[in-house]
Each structure stands twice: as C-alpha cells, then as structure tokens.
Design a protein around this motif. Structure first.
Motif, PDB file in Angstrom:
ATOM      1  N   UNK A   3       0.838  -1.205   0.000  1.00  0.00           N
ATOM      2  CA  UNK A   3       0.000   0.000   0.000  1.00  0.00           C
ATOM      3  C   UNK A   3       0.870   1.252   0.000  1.00  0.00           C
ATOM      4  N   UNK A   4       1.891   1.253   0.825  1.00  0.00           N
ATOM      5  CA  UNK A   4       2.745   2.438   0.939  1.00  0.00           C
ATOM      6  C   UNK A   4       3.529   2.677  -0.361  1.00  0.00           C
ATOM      7  N   UNK A   5       3.912   1.610  -1.047  1.00  0.00           N
ATOM      8  CA  UNK A   5       4.640   1.776  -2.324  1.00  0.00           C
ATOM      9  C   UNK A   5       3.731   2.391  -3.384  1.00  0.00           C
ATOM     10  N   UNK A   6       2.454   1.956  -3.400  1.00  0.00           N
ATOM     11  CA  UNK A   6       1.530   2.525  -4.385  1.00  0.00           C
ATOM     12  C   UNK A   6       1.234   3.989  -4.043  1.00  0.00           C
ATOM     13  N   UNK A  33      -4.564  -5.556 -12.776  1.00  0.00           N
ATOM     14  CA  UNK A  33      -4.495  -7.013 -12.583  1.00  0.00           C
ATOM     15  C   UNK A  33      -3.211  -7.603 -13.161  1.00  0.00           C
ATOM     16  N   UNK A  34      -2.681  -6.983 -14.205  1.00  0.00           N
ATOM     17  CA  UNK A  34      -1.433  -7.463 -14.832  1.00  0.00           C
ATOM     18  C   UNK A  34      -0.231  -7.303 -13.912  1.00  0.00           C
ATOM     19  N   UNK A  35      -0.398  -6.498 -12.862  1.00  0.00           N
ATOM     20  CA  UNK A  35       0.727  -6.209 -11.977  1.00  0.00           C
ATOM     21  C   UNK A  35       1.379  -4.874 -12.285  1.00  0.00           C
ATOM     22  N   UNK A  70      -8.847  -3.186 -12.266  1.00  0.00           N
ATOM     23  CA  UNK A  70      -7.990  -2.428 -11.359  1.00  0.00           C
ATOM     24  C   UNK A  70      -8.133  -3.032  -9.957  1.00  0.00           C
ATOM     25  N   UNK A  71      -7.010  -3.320  -9.330  1.00  0.00           N
ATOM     26  CA  UNK A  71      -7.036  -3.946  -7.997  1.00  0.00           C
ATOM     27  C   UNK A  71      -6.961  -2.921  -6.869  1.00  0.00           C
ATOM     28  N   UNK A  72      -6.260  -1.815  -7.118  1.00  0.00           N
ATOM     29  CA  UNK A  72      -6.064  -0.816  -6.054  1.00  0.00           C
ATOM     30  C   UNK A  72      -5.809   0.551  -6.667  1.00  0.00           C
TER      31      UNK A  72
END
Ligand code: THU
Length: 131
Positions: A3-6, A33-35, A70-72
């Motif tokens: 979370x902090x990296x995003x 989703x692909x990363x 989209x995951x986040x």
C-alpha cells in the motif's frame, strides 16, 4: 506492491499536476491485474468543467493500455505547497472506479504520519450503479 509503495507512486505523480486554477495538486496510482502500475495527475482547464481528476486520468491511462481490471487505487492530494494529505476521491471518480474495480478494490489514502488509510470501494461507494 505494498500500500505504501503505491501511495508513494501517487505522491510522485502529484508533482505533474496541472492545477493553476485551484492550486490543489493531486496524484493517483492504480495497480492493474497485470501487476503494472499506471499513474495520473489532475489536469485543469480555463473552462473549469473540462478539467479532470488524477484518479480518472490514472484509470484512463491503464484502460488505454489494455487493462480491464484495477485492484487498487492510491491518491495523494493537497494544496500545491504542502505535503499530500487525506484526499478522498470525488463522486464521479468513485463511479469510474466501480466500472473497473469491483467492490473489493482497495482505495489507499493518506493517513496520519504518512501511514496509508485503506478502504474498499464498497465502503466509500455503497450500492454502486452498474449495468
Ligand atoms: N481533484 C482530483 O484530482 N481528485 C480528487 O479526488 C478530488 C479533486 C482535483 C480536481 C481539481 O483539479 C482540484 O482537485 C480541485 O478540486
């Protein structure tokens, strides 16, 4: 991707904001989703309603690169000359998140002392309209 990296990617994207009218600078980073991570910043216009939010620009960036899930989403915003602080997404952006995110998508916001505050999309947009 933590979370902090995003959130840190959203903070970096915020530096690219074009917001001469509000001086409110926002950056967003979305994990697909692909990363892969895609970023966006708010982009204002002399015709005010033509401006777009950081979140929608980041999601548009991902979708136009072929992503569909989209995951986040992380958001960093605040007045131009200040550190980013808690900036919950506007209603239109929440609706766009519902299209590509689903109810469990993570929404990562600035919290106290640089610590992310994490919600699910269904918490911040209950009963989303979807076709
Ligand atoms: N804004 C965003 O980019 N995202 C949000 O979640 C809230 C608002 C932008 C729109 C406008 O350029 C500025 O912030 C002030 O509303």
């Amino acid at each position: 991707m933590t979370d902090i990296a995003l959130l840190e990617k959203a903070r970096l994207a915020r530096k690219m904001a074009y917001a001469p009218y509000s001086s409110f600078y926002v950056g967003a980073a979305v994990l697909a989703e692909s990363g892969k991570v895609y970023t966006g910043a708010n982009m204002e216009n002399a015709s005010y309603p033509a401006g777009t939010c950081a979140e929608r620009n980041a999601i548009g960036h991902a979708i136009s690169e072929g992503e569909r899930k989209i995951l986040a989403v992380a958001v960093a915003g605040g007045p131009k000359d200040q550190e980013s602080s808690y900036t919950p997404p506007c209603g239109i952006c929440r609706q766009v998140m519902a299209e590509f995110g689903g109810p469990d998508m993570k929404v990562i916001l600035e919290g106290d002392e640089g610590k992310p505050q994490v919600f699910t999309l269904s918490e911040i947009l209950p009963q989303a309209f979807l076709l």
